[in-house]
Every structure is written in structure tokens, then in C-alpha cells.
Enzyme design. Sequence first.
Site: not given
Length: 709
Positions: A136, A168, A325
Site C-alpha cells: 500500500d 491510506h 480498499s
Amino acid sequence: MKRLRFNLLILFLIAFLIPTSTFAEETKRVIVKGEIPTSKNSENVKSQSEISSLNHGTNNSYEIYEVPEEEIDAFVENLLNDPSVAYVEVEQPLYLLKVPNDPFFQSQRKDFDRLRVLEGWNTYNPLKRVRVAVIDSGIKLDHPDLSKSLIPGRNFISQGPPVDKDGHGTHVAGIIGAQTNNNTGVASISKGMVEIMPLKVIEQEKGSTIHLANAIVHAVDNGAEIINMSLGFYNHSPSVYEAVQYAYDNDVLLIAAAGNNGEERVMYPAAYKEVIAVAAIDSNTTEKASFSNYGTEIELTAPGQDVFSTFHQNNKLYEFSSGTSMAAPFATSLAALLKSHQPSLTDLQIRQIINDGAVPLDSYTGLLGNGHLDVKNSLDLVEAKHRIYGKNAIHTSVEIANKGWKNGINTATLNNKAGKFAVLSTNQSFPDSLTGTTLAYQLDAPLLLTHPTRLDEQLLISLQELGVTDIILLGGEIAISRTVENQLSNQGYTIHRMAGENRYETNHKINHSLERKSNDVIIASGENFPDALAVAPFASKRGIPIVLVRQNGIPSAALEYLNSIHYTRAIVLGGEQAISNSVLRQLKNPIRIAGNDRYDTAVKINEHFNRNASSLLFASGENFRDALAGANFAAKRDMNMVLVRSNRIPGSSENYLKRKVGNQNTLIPFHILGGPVAINHTVAWDIDRMVNYRGYYDGNRNIKKINLH
């Protein structure tokens, strides 16, 4: 029996959701009510099992034992099958039904409730930390909810540690493995029983497939068991696909997000067949999140709308976020929980468990996979998948009957009496019943087990639901008492008892009731049980009588039967330790089927009678009650019975399975008889791994995404 009063210490375990490993005791207390058999209370038994009596009633009508946790199931099973015991109860902790003490858990509650996380945690027993690679944007390495779970990772964008500048990766990591019940932040499905490997391939929303391919290979080479990829791209990448195949070939479970364009199109790497593709739903409605991609490649869905997790931008350590996600790491966290709970599970077994446990969705039929994750369903499947079992041998026999005769019992005739038959055998020592399978099969009747002196409620319910009119009792009044016979008769059942002075005479009576369809006879030991049980399905289907003998002689009842029929060949089961050569010399044209032990003999019996069986039934070679009840089910379903130990698959049985799988072009259906006391979870999943190797893939691990429902 006089009602007794006793006080139990009630432990209020305030921290309802702390990891099991932190509060599990080495022993548990078991309350036993009834006339306690001396053998259960002897110093010898206590010494062997480390059981010590804590308390006695004034008239010994109950006792409280302290039992090692690993021996609880066997101890309870043993007592439940004893007619002198009224009930057995394992003490249970009392819980105040509180959520985790993570202060922001209420912001996660809707998602956790939708996935039934709290219910699943009731049976979650973490045994190890699972290594998860999070490919990620990196992770906030000093985050208070994550720092204790982090292991060294790598930055593929630039030199330096894999620090998250986007937020994120930190959000994703929290969903996967935030520390739980630590009075900090949020919780995770896995309860933080993970080692998170941060692999940074994106910064300020920029990265490349080269970074991703390198990160996947790095994860595999550094021991990752699961890889989460909450990222994607739209055109096939040969380099990424080679890395995906490398991970897949090394048994690493791959999970990826479907994409956020609201299209019927799944992004790569989720679209690759080796990867679990996860779409997003709204937990409030279970409808597809408006932004979520969908398509035939989707395997599962999970919450992705307004998910609360760890974060770090704008001085925030926690934040809501939406996207597939967020959905993918829910699946990753569940996969980690299952691996922690049962470490022997392979990547593909975990994949199938999660799919089988998913809750189907009403919309987007065929385009949202098998539905949304369900933690409780998945954990239940770890214990129950493939099994036919109940809490004791009697209830297991009931479950076998319910499965094998779910459409009811056909009318049959015995001694000119028409009826719908069931055959009852004692759940104790059962030599009288060894050949009852052949009679039960002839009558298309289930073979059920009973206490010698009392009737079980579940057994009575099953007899009624199956529509039974006539019951055959195997053995004399020591095996099944007159009390049980009268109780059944009072319920309206017609009772037929087949009994002799001993097991050989009972065997003689059973054989005289059979319709012989073969000129063969099967000769088996009446002193040792596994050979007769292993051959019972074949003898039943082929109409071959099983004649019980002693090791060194043929009992008079058996000899009388053999002399009364015309047979041309005697098939003798077992080596000389079971049946001696002196017995063989008294038989017509004897042939011997024997292996090195009971497991090898069972294999040789299978290969002699039905080399091409299309399905298998696994039973304990140490505790025969389940095999007795299951042999008739095996005959009805044309299954070969394979004997295994409670804690391992014997070499002969393992080699047999390898041959079966190697010679079979289609899936081999199978069932396992009994619960984890009879055959433990590791053995059960080893069987699944060997037999159902093509459940998702062929012998070369070439997987196709399939709808399991």
C-alpha cells in the site's frame, strides 16, 4: 435422586473481548451428576488424566472434577456414554456482554454487527500470530494501535522506511490488525493477532506495477502468509501476474480490492483468478456501495462505506473512509483470524471456508460473488465442515440417520412383518452389533445407538421424524435393557429383539435373517472390531454374510451357520493375530485380506471390494461407535470407509488417499464421522487438503474462480 445445592464460584470476566490466550485457564471444572462409576473416580484414572475431585455431594450424587482443557472433550464423551451418569456439564465463564474497550469501537459497530464479529469471537482461540503483508502507501510506524504489530517492511518508492504520507495504508492496516481491547482507538476482526509487514509501493497516489510486482515477491520471500492489495490497475500486467503466480504457488493467500468506479469491471490484480476479489457493500443496507465495481470475478463483499479505522493525516489518528480498499482488508483480517485459530489451514482452505460462510446477497446476482463475509459462519465451518456429528456417539448416530434417511424410511419386510425399521445398538461395548449393518442395509434402516438403560430425547425425536414403526434391538438385556424395550413399546413401536447367549449366537441369528446374494462368506474377528466394521458396507451391498469367529477357533454358533449354507469361498479378514491359520484350515477355499495393522487392513479391504469408489467416509480406528452407525450410511451411499487415528492419518490410509486422488478425474465427496474428540481439527483439515485438493484447483494448482453455492 435428592436435589443438592452447591455453590459455584462465578467469575465475572469484565473484558469480554480480550484475546482468548490471555484468560484461558489450563483446566476447567466439570460437574457430573449421577452414580459416579468407581473407574471414573479411581486414583489410577486421576493420575493418568490429572483429574482431581474438587467437591463431593453428601450421597455422591454429583462431583466436580478439575480436568485439563485438552482432555475435556474426551472426558465428557466418556461420561455421556455411561448409563449411570445423568448429565455432565462443563463450567462456562459468565460474560458481561460488553464490546471491546477500544474507545472508538462504536464507530465500527455497524460493520462488526453486519459481519457477526462478536458472535464469532466467542469461539475464537488464537494460537499464533499471522504474517500479513500490506502492499500500500506505507503505514504510520508509531501509530499507537499498530506499532506493536509491525515487523520490518520495505519502501519500494524511495530510500528509507515505509512511512505512510497518504493515510491510506494506515487505514487499511487498522482494519486488518488494530490491537484490540487495548483501551486505544479501534478494534479489528483478527484482534491484532498479526504481524504486519508494510510494503510501500505508492506515495501521493503515485506508484507503478513494477513496484507492486517487486513487493509481492518480497512478501513471499519474507514469510508472508497473506497479502492485502487495496490498489489496482485496469490493464493486464505480465510482471504482476508472474508475481501473483509466484505467491500462489507458494501457498500465500492473495486478497485485493475490486475498484471504485461503479462499473461492471474488476481491476487487476483482483481480477486474476489466483486472487480473492472483494467488492464493497453498505453495512446499513447490505446493498452494493454505489462506487464499488462488480462483475463475475468478484468472490466476496465486505463493508466499504464510511469505515472507521486508523489514520494519521491532519493530526488525526482515526478517520472514516470509503472504498473497496476498505472492503478487502476486512477479508484479510478474517483470513488472518482463521489461520490464527487453526494454523494447519492452507491458503485455499481458508479461501473456501470464507466463501462457504458468506451470506448471499439479493442484488447483482452473479456479480457480487458469494455474498458478504460472516465471521461466525466461517469459524463454525472450521469445526463442522465435512463432519457428521453430535455431542456424543448417540447424537452422532442420529445425525447420520437424519442425513442418510432425510426423506424418510421405505417400507421393508422382516419375518413376514412389513414396517419401517430402525436398528438399535448399545453405545457401550457392541460385539452383538458388529454384523447389524448387513441387516440394517437389507431393511433400508438406519442403525442408531442408545444408552443400555435409558432413552435419549434426541433419539426419540429422530425415530418419530423418520417415521419408524418397527425397531430391532441388537443383543440381550445387558446390551439394551428391558426398561428401554418397554419404553419404546409404550411409544407405539413394534419391537423385534435379535439376541443370543453371546455375540456369536447373536451373529448367527442376524445372518439367518439375511437374504444371501453371494456364495462367499466373510470371516471376521469377534474379539477385535475394526475389520468387521471396515468390510460392513461391502458385505451389506453384496449380500455377503459376516461370520464372527475367535482367533483360534470357530464358535459352535458360527460353525452351525457355516454348515447350514452353501458357500464356495471364505474371505478372511486380518492377519494371524486376528484369525489364526488353524481357523483358515477349517474353511472352504479361504483367502486372507490383511495389512500390517487395522488401518492397512481397512485399505486392503477397500481395494479388494471397491477400488473405484467415488466417495469416502472417514471414521476413527480407535473409537468404533461412529463407524458402527456410519457403516450402513456408507453402504447406502456407496462409500469406502477409511480409518484414521484421532490425531493423525496413518501412513497406509494416507497412501491410499494419494492413490485415490491421483486416479480420480473429478472431486471426491467425503464425510467425517464424529466430532473433534474422535478426529481432531488438524486431521480433518489434512483430510480435506488431501482429498479435496481440486476443490478450487487441479493438480497443478490452476484455479478457476467458481461460485460455491
